[in-house]
Design a protein around this motif. Structure first.
Motif, PDB file in Angstrom:
ATOM      1  N   GLU A 236       0.316  -1.002  -0.345  1.00 21.15           N
ATOM      2  CA  GLU A 236       0.175   0.383   0.209  1.00 21.15           C
ATOM      3  C   GLU A 236       0.481   0.835   0.142  1.00 21.15           C
ATOM      4  OE1 GLU A 236      -1.089  -1.607   3.880  1.00 21.15           O
ATOM      5  OE2 GLU A 236      -0.047  -2.342   1.901  1.00 21.15           O
ATOM      6  N   THR A 237       2.119   1.122   0.339  1.00 25.51           N
ATOM      7  CA  THR A 237       3.019   2.248  -0.152  1.00 25.51           C
ATOM      8  C   THR A 237       3.328   2.575  -0.819  1.00 25.51           C
ATOM      9  OG1 THR A 237       5.042   1.458   0.638  1.00 25.51           O
ATOM     10  CG2 THR A 237       3.945   1.464   2.621  1.00 25.51           C
ATOM     11  N   THR A 238       3.318   1.462  -2.165  1.00 23.86           N
ATOM     12  CA  THR A 238       3.631   2.231  -3.216  1.00 23.86           C
ATOM     13  C   THR A 238       2.876   3.238  -3.811  1.00 23.86           C
ATOM     14  OG1 THR A 238       2.300   0.179  -4.475  1.00 23.86           O
ATOM     15  CG2 THR A 238       4.498  -0.204  -3.598  1.00 23.86           C
ATOM     16  N   LEU A 239       1.700   2.715  -3.708  1.00 21.60           N
ATOM     17  CA  LEU A 239       0.934   4.374  -3.875  1.00 21.60           C
ATOM     18  C   LEU A 239       1.051   5.175  -4.440  1.00 21.60           C
ATOM     19  CD1 LEU A 239      -2.331   4.355  -5.264  1.00 21.60           C
ATOM     20  CD2 LEU A 239      -3.163   4.726  -3.414  1.00 21.60           C
ATOM     21  N   VAL A 240       1.155   5.981  -3.186  1.00 19.49           N
ATOM     22  CA  VAL A 240       2.107   7.148  -3.520  1.00 19.49           C
ATOM     23  C   VAL A 240       2.800   7.318  -3.959  1.00 19.49           C
ATOM     24  CG1 VAL A 240       2.193   9.479  -2.199  1.00 19.49           C
ATOM     25  CG2 VAL A 240       0.735   6.998  -0.745  1.00 19.49           C
ATOM     26  N   LYS A 241       3.897   6.415  -4.647  1.00 21.42           N
ATOM     27  CA  LYS A 241       4.989   6.487  -4.941  1.00 21.42           C
ATOM     28  C   LYS A 241       4.401   6.647  -5.860  1.00 21.42           C
ATOM     29  CE  LYS A 241       8.131   4.691  -1.687  1.00 21.42           C
ATOM     30  NZ  LYS A 241       9.287   3.674  -0.835  1.00 21.42           N
ATOM     31  N   LEU A 242       3.693   5.939  -6.845  1.00 20.95           N
ATOM     32  CA  LEU A 242       3.866   5.715  -8.578  1.00 20.95           C
ATOM     33  C   LEU A 242       2.577   7.069  -8.908  1.00 20.95           C
ATOM     34  CD1 LEU A 242       3.165   1.765  -8.261  1.00 20.95           C
ATOM     35  CD2 LEU A 242       4.546   3.144  -9.345  1.00 20.95           C
ATOM     36  N   LYS A 243       1.876   7.480  -8.053  1.00 18.29           N
ATOM     37  CA  LYS A 243       0.942   9.166  -8.341  1.00 18.29           C
ATOM     38  C   LYS A 243       1.496   9.600  -9.666  1.00 18.29           C
ATOM     39  CE  LYS A 243      -1.119  13.181  -6.239  1.00 18.29           C
ATOM     40  NZ  LYS A 243      -0.827  14.177  -5.436  1.00 18.29           N
TER      41      LYS A 243
END
Length: 210
Positions: A92-99
């Motif tokens: 779930e931490t990847t969502l912000v990184k992949l914005k």
């Protein structure tokens, strides 16, 4: 769930070597209908080339299109050289990184490319968490933030033999009220189930068949 659970393994990834021309890279992007791909130096991660980056570089170069694409190597416009994952991160931490980017590479401790996680893959996982691809009844409600409320909700669902497709909670703060969205299979006892929820202190906000 960890990043490695949703990672596209290396052998399935579309990649380019750093000395490949942008014409080759753009052809790969077009043929596979993707917006970016990892660039490698042998088997080591070197960065990412995106369709947007190619177009941006072209306008800055001021060359003719064919000259720019055929005379520019991927390594000249790579980005995200220092942005990558190791696979042990919570997904779930990847969502912000992949914005704002189409993908992130996954590398081992020696910088060797192991695979990639795309924005599309992460969004698919969030859709799965909400049960988007399953038909059912979506019930949104609120509950006072007290110990045992989720357990009480599960107990009521069990009493009515409800099959829970998904359950998501919001307001992970110090607020006293938490919002909950639950999706269950459609049955003929929905009214009784909802009434029991209300009698147990859950405030119904919306009921929608999807």
């Amino acid at each position: 769930m960890f990043v490695k659970s949703i990672m596209i393994p290396k052998y399935k990834c579309i990649t380019a070597q750093q000395d490949e021309t942008l014409q080759n890279v753009l052809t790969k992007l077009d043929e596979n209908e993707i917006d970016g791909l990892p660039v490698l130096d042998g088997d080591k991660y070197a960065g990412v080339v995106t369709r947007h980056g190619i177009y941006q570089g072209f306008f800055k170069a001021g060359d003719k299109k064919e000259e720019y694409l055929n005379n520019t190597a991927a390594k000249e416009i790579v980005t995200l050289e220092d942005h990558f994952l190791h696979g042990s991160e919570m997904f779930e931490t990847t969502l912000v990184k992949l914005k704002d980017i189409p993908l992130l590479a996954v590398v081992d401790e020696n910088g060797k490319f192991q695979g990639a996680v795309t924005r599309s893959d992460v969004l698919d996982q969030f859709q799965s968490a909400f049960g988007v691809h399953r038909e059912g009844v979506r019930i949104a409600f609120t509950s006072v933030e007290t110990e045992g409320r989720i357990a009480r909700l599960a107990d009521i669902a069990h009493q009515f033999h409800e099959h829970i497709i998904s359950l998501v909670t919001f307001d992970e703060t110090d607020k006293l009220v938490r919002r909950i969205v639950m999706k269950i299979e459609k049955k003929d006892n929905i009214d009784k189930f909802v009434k029991k929820l209300e009698d147990s202190g859950f405030r119904i906000l919306d009921i929608h068949e999807v």
